[in-house]
Each structure stands twice: as structure tokens, then as C-alpha cells.
Design an enzyme around this catalytic site. Structure first.
Site, PDB file in Angstrom:
ATOM      1  N   GLY A   1       9.953  39.601 -15.188  1.00 55.33           N
ATOM      2  CA  GLY A   1       8.728  40.348 -14.915  1.00 55.33           C
ATOM      3  C   GLY A   1       7.503  39.814 -15.632  1.00 55.33           C
ATOM      4  O   GLY A   1       6.420  39.712 -15.055  1.00 55.33           O
TER       5      GLY A   1
ATOM      6  N   TYR B   1      28.980  38.439 -21.839  1.00 56.48           N
ATOM      7  CA  TYR B   1      28.308  39.595 -21.248  1.00 56.48           C
ATOM      8  C   TYR B   1      29.216  40.814 -21.412  1.00 56.48           C
ATOM      9  O   TYR B   1      30.152  41.013 -20.643  1.00 56.48           O
ATOM     10  CB  TYR B   1      28.009  39.356 -19.765  1.00 56.48           C
ATOM     11  CG  TYR B   1      27.095  38.193 -19.478  1.00 56.48           C
ATOM     12  CD1 TYR B   1      26.322  37.603 -20.473  1.00 56.48           C
ATOM     13  CD2 TYR B   1      27.003  37.658 -18.194  1.00 56.48           C
ATOM     14  CE1 TYR B   1      25.492  36.534 -20.194  1.00 56.48           C
ATOM     15  CE2 TYR B   1      26.170  36.597 -17.899  1.00 56.48           C
ATOM     16  CZ  TYR B   1      25.420  36.028 -18.909  1.00 56.48           C
ATOM     17  OH  TYR B   1      24.604  34.966 -18.621  1.00 56.48           O
TER      18      TYR B   1
END
Length: 281
Positions: A209, A61
Site C-alpha cells: 500500500g 510463516y
């Protein structure tokens, strides 16, 4: 807002089951530093002050950015379990490239220890199996790192049941991190093994989502009953779904963090849990 989720034991450490995923603290496409590093530090501090004591990250990351931010903000706190991962390379195009070579993993653990400002990584996870490296060789490396005292607990990620069982032949697997949410339950068989053996199951993309939209009507009905959001209902369902599930919703936004933590206070009825569990993707 206080984290009121139940607890779970990883090794000898007790954590709240609702944790925090630190991937989104990086720059765009999870490459480089965020525009506002002070804001990233503040979100981490807010999470811990709210009772979040399980933070998940990875050396890929940034790469390295998320670990560095965590180390700068928290240091080596005894009241927070920090989990990180090794086994993926990044490039400027944002690709995630599996790399499970033992020498690479041994190098990466040293870099992670430095960025996290600790002598021992609380939970070190193999990020993804590498088709070019025998899985057992990669897992044995994690077991050796544990024997050497560089790693306290070992986890695996993105595994099948067969790979999980192979890993368990070489090391005491504390956690599994696979994709799992309302719409994607392809790892249900892996979750079942985790339940049978008391292994923590960390669902990545727990409230994606697009996945929430797939069952939007049912989520909206239940959310309206609790004056909540779809995301909060999705998280609350995961917490109700199994005692070994450890959701780690991630965000770089203070308001979103508070909303996610509020899901730990949402009490779904048995009927609501059953309705959500019965949904099909």
C-alpha cells in the site's frame, strides 16, 4: 472470477503467472494461527477454483501454520504447484532471523513435507542468505535435497546478481523471489538476469500500500480509465512488465482475493504501461 494471466513453466509444470502468497493466512504479525481457520481454508479453495495454480508459502510463516493450512486444504494436488522456503527463524517478538545452516535446512524440509502432506516439494526456495554461513554451503544443501528427490525445483530469494550467479554454479535455479514493485525496483538488475536465462521472478510485496501511494495520482488516472483499483493496476503492470514475472499477491480475505484475480483480466494500453514503467521512486 477466473485467473486469465499468461502461463510460465517452472521445471516441467506450467502455471498461470498470477499466483497466491499464503503468508497472510496466519495470525497477527504472521505468528500463530488465524482467528478463523475455516475462512483460511475457504480462501485457499477459492483461489484454486478460480484458476490459481501457483501458491507460495514458507516454513517461517506461523511458523509452520501457513504450510499446515495448505496441506489440510489442498493435500498433494497435481494441478497446483506449491512453493515453500527455508532459511529464516522466528521468535515471539516477530523477528525474522536468517539461518542457513545445512543441517537446519535438511531438518526443515522434512517438517515442510509433513505439513504440506507431500513426498516431494514442488519448489523449495532459500529464503535469505545467512551472513554467518557461506552462501555456497547453503545452496549446495538445496541441490543435495533435489538430488535426493525431496525437492523437485530449487529457488532463491533476497539475492544480488552475484549471489544468483553463485547459486547457478551449483544448481539449476528455477525462480528468484526478491522485492519488486512500482516504487521499489532495486532488483531490476536481478530481474534482467532472470529474463536472460528464463528464470521465474517472484516479486514479494508486489502491491504494498505505501508503495502504491507513492505514485497514487498516476495510478488513480489509469484506474479510472478501467474502472479498476490502484492495486489492480499495480498487478496488471507487473504482469505486463516482463514475461518472467510471477506476482503472488496475498490476502486472507475472499473479496480481496477476487479483486486481485480480476487484475489478470485488466488490459493496459502500451502507453499506460510506458507511463507506469517511467515512474521513478
Amino acid at each position: 472470477m477466473e485467473n486469465e494471466s499468461d502461463t510460465f513453466e517452472i521445471g516441467e509444470t506450467t502455471i498461470h503467472r498470477l499466483g497466491f502468497g499464503a503468508m497472510r493466512l496466519c495470525g497477527e504479525e504472521i505468528i500463530g494461527s488465524p482467528d478463523d481457520e475455516d475462512a483460511a481454508h475457504a480462501v485457499l479453495e477459492q483461489a484454486v477454483e478460480s484458476g490459481v495454480d501457483f501458491i507460495d508459502t514458507a516454513d517461517s510463516y506461523g511458523p509452520g501454520v501457513s504450510e499446515r493450512l495448505i496441506g489440510e486444504t489442498l493435500g498433494d494436488r497435481e494441478d497446483v504447484l506449491v512453493a515453500t522456503k527455508a532459511g529464516l527463524l522466528r521468535n515471539r517478538e516477530g523477528e525474522w532471523l536468517a539461518h542457513g545452516e545445512p543441517d537446519y535446512i535438511r531438518n526443515q524440509v522434512l517438517a515442510s513435507l509433513d505439513r504440506l502432506r507431500t513426498d516431494t516439494i514442488d519448489l523449495y526456495q532459500f529464503h535469505r542468505p545467512d551472513d554467518d554461513v557461506p552462501y555456497e554451503e547453503s545452496i549446495q544443501t538445496f541441490a543435495e535435497l533435489q538430488d535426493d528427490g525431496l525437492v523437485d525445483q530449487v529457488g532463491v530469494s533476497n539475492v544480488s546478481v552475484e549471489q544468483l550467479e553463485t547459486a547457478r554454479e551449483h544448481v539449476d535455479v528455477a525462480t528468484v523471489q526478491n522485492r519488486y514493485n512500482l516504487a521499489d525496483r532495486s532488483s531490476a538488475d536481478v530481474l534482467e538476469v532472470c529474463e536472460d536465462h528464463g528464470i521465474g521472478f517472484i516479486p514479494w510485496a508486489p502491491i504494498n500500500g505505501d508503495d502504491l501511494d507513492e505514485h497514487g495520482e498516476t495510478l488513480d488516472e489509469i484506474a479510472d480509465e478501467h474502472d479498476a483499483t490502484r492495486r489492480q493496476v499495480g498487478l496488471a503492470w507487473l504482469l505486463e512488465r516482463s514475461d518472467v514475472i510471477l506476482p503472488i499477491p496475498g490476502t486472507s480475505d475472499s473479496d480481496h482475493l477476487e479483486s486481485n484475480i480480476a487484475a489478470s483480466q485488466l488490459s493496459l494500453s502500451d502507453d499506460e504501461v510506458s507511463r507506469l514503467t517511467a515512474l521513478e521512486s
